[in-house]
Design an enzyme around this catalytic site. Sequence first.
Site, mmCIF file in Angstrom:
data_model
loop_
_atom_site.group_PDB
_atom_site.id
_atom_site.type_symbol
_atom_site.label_atom_id
_atom_site.label_comp_id
_atom_site.label_asym_id
_atom_site.label_seq_id
_atom_site.Cartn_x
_atom_site.Cartn_y
_atom_site.Cartn_z
ATOM 1 N N ARG A 157 -7.673 9.259 -9.070
ATOM 2 C CA ARG A 157 -8.065 9.554 -7.875
ATOM 3 C C ARG A 157 -6.892 9.789 -6.766
ATOM 4 O O ARG A 157 -5.752 9.207 -6.810
ATOM 5 C CB ARG A 157 -8.606 8.106 -7.096
ATOM 6 N N VAL A 158 -6.985 10.921 -6.300
ATOM 7 C CA VAL A 158 -5.927 11.336 -5.072
ATOM 8 C C VAL A 158 -6.636 11.545 -3.957
ATOM 9 O O VAL A 158 -7.790 11.926 -3.572
ATOM 10 C CB VAL A 158 -5.411 12.787 -5.276
ATOM 11 N N GLY A 159 -6.101 10.778 -2.648
ATOM 12 C CA GLY A 159 -6.600 10.906 -1.197
ATOM 13 C C GLY A 159 -6.088 11.874 -0.562
ATOM 14 O O GLY A 159 -5.552 12.852 -0.987
ATOM 15 N N ASP A 160 -6.278 11.697 0.915
ATOM 16 C CA ASP A 160 -5.774 12.691 1.804
ATOM 17 C C ASP A 160 -4.262 12.796 1.839
ATOM 18 O O ASP A 160 -3.776 13.962 2.315
ATOM 19 C CB ASP A 160 -6.308 12.204 3.096
ATOM 20 N N SER A 208 0.752 -1.303 -0.073
ATOM 21 C CA SER A 208 0.121 0.043 0.123
ATOM 22 C C SER A 208 0.661 1.239 0.070
ATOM 23 O O SER A 208 0.184 2.469 0.221
ATOM 24 C CB SER A 208 -1.036 -0.059 1.337
ATOM 25 N N THR A 250 -1.787 4.066 4.597
ATOM 26 C CA THR A 250 -0.605 5.206 4.524
ATOM 27 C C THR A 250 0.311 4.951 5.484
ATOM 28 O O THR A 250 0.162 4.743 6.660
ATOM 29 C CB THR A 250 -1.072 6.466 4.619
ATOM 30 N N THR A 254 1.732 6.893 0.333
ATOM 31 C CA THR A 254 0.977 5.878 -0.040
ATOM 32 C C THR A 254 0.778 5.666 -1.184
ATOM 33 O O THR A 254 0.909 6.201 -2.202
ATOM 34 C CB THR A 254 -0.465 6.378 0.967
ATOM 35 N N THR A 262 -4.309 8.093 8.544
ATOM 36 C CA THR A 262 -4.507 6.967 7.763
ATOM 37 C C THR A 262 -5.755 6.282 7.694
ATOM 38 O O THR A 262 -6.760 6.468 8.403
ATOM 39 C CB THR A 262 -3.374 5.951 8.015
ATOM 40 N N GLY A 263 -6.199 5.502 6.548
ATOM 41 C CA GLY A 263 -7.326 5.225 6.491
ATOM 42 C C GLY A 263 -8.155 5.715 5.128
ATOM 43 O O GLY A 263 -7.610 6.080 4.370
ATOM 44 N N HIS A 264 -9.414 5.524 5.234
ATOM 45 C CA HIS A 264 -10.227 5.988 4.171
ATOM 46 C C HIS A 264 -9.972 7.467 3.837
ATOM 47 O O HIS A 264 -10.706 8.145 4.780
ATOM 48 C CB HIS A 264 -11.699 5.706 4.480
ATOM 49 N N GLY A 265 -9.466 8.146 2.853
ATOM 50 C CA GLY A 265 -8.927 9.291 2.591
ATOM 51 C C GLY A 265 -9.988 10.298 2.697
ATOM 52 O O GLY A 265 -10.124 11.328 3.133
HETATM 53 N N1 ASP Z 1 -5.605 7.415 3.436
HETATM 54 C C1 ASP Z 1 -5.126 6.677 2.145
HETATM 55 C C2 ASP Z 1 -5.581 7.284 0.932
HETATM 56 O O1 ASP Z 1 -7.041 7.172 1.100
HETATM 57 C C3 ASP Z 1 -5.083 5.235 2.662
HETATM 58 C C4 ASP Z 1 -4.745 4.800 3.852
HETATM 59 O O2 ASP Z 1 -4.199 5.415 4.466
HETATM 60 O O3 ASP Z 1 -5.423 3.655 4.106
HETATM 61 O O4 ASP Z 1 -5.440 7.264 -0.126
#
Ligand code: ASP
Length: 304
Positions: free
Chosen positions: A192-195, A48, A164, A182, A215-218
């Site tokens: 797609r770009v996350g947080d 990841s 991340t 990440t 970290t997690g669902h951006g």
């Molecule tokens: N936050 C990251 C993203 O959404 C992924 C993650 O940290 O799980 O790209």
Amino acid sequence: MQPIILSTWSFGRVANAAGWPVLESNGTGIDAVEAACCAVELDLKVNSVGVGGVPDRSGRVSLDSCVMLSPSRCGGVAFVRRFAHPVSIARRVMEDTQHVLLVGDGADDFAESQGFTPTDLLTESAEQRWRDMMSGQRSIEMTANREERTSEGDEPRHDSPHDTVGVLALDAAGTLAGACSTSGWPCKLPGRVGDSPIIGHGLYVDPNVGAAVATGHGELVMGTCSTFLAVELMRRGASPLDALTDALQRIADSYDLSDDAQVGMITLRPTGQWACAALRAGYRTAVRDAEQDDLVEPQRVILT
Ligand code: ASP
């Protein structure tokens, strides 16, 4: 000042093992967080982050990262597809340009112009995982709680297809630094770009107040500016743990969360006081200082 380094997930121990020697020998926080992220970016067991990250739906890997010392000293890159160390490119954006964020071909071209070495990011096992996901043999959803699949006596095994590496450090001079890196959601829509590369979303650092990383669902973090919010709450007097609790509660209050929705966060103050918390169980923080090298449970879990 007693230095400390804190990193997300069990692979945070790999990150801390690379970053701690920098702090221990009186190096800077920014060198420590960069070294920490670089180690995970090259760890092929982590699917990841960096080389070995699971590709997007088109089959191509893209990487996101940012670094931060203060509001006037920060940099990020997103949708990097030709280089293994987005964290180092992000640092170069911070140090050598007038910009904060470079994306896509522009970020890759900038890295090339700076002498970074192009790398093939796609590994056989990541490609296989992508095939399994695209053919429906493996869930495409982010499965944030798979981190803790351990049998007694084992090290926690990091088997999540996302996540991340987020790193916060306090160096011997009392300077805070942060970084995250990440490959984002597995099988994300191309583009797609996350947080993680966005200041105030995946990472925020105010040298006088504190630092936060997520970290997690951006998308959950992005809609609530979680790390900026946590630092602002500390500015107004909240403890590191209360700041995280409120930032995560804001997510819980703002979304109709799916059962696997997860966000983990860490905060660190210039005093060395720190905290970690998560929306759900299943997230851990790697902590390393002169006295410990541990993997710890969240001090607060919002959804039980
Ligand atoms: N936050 C990251 C993203 O959404 C992924 C993650 O940290 O799980 O790209």
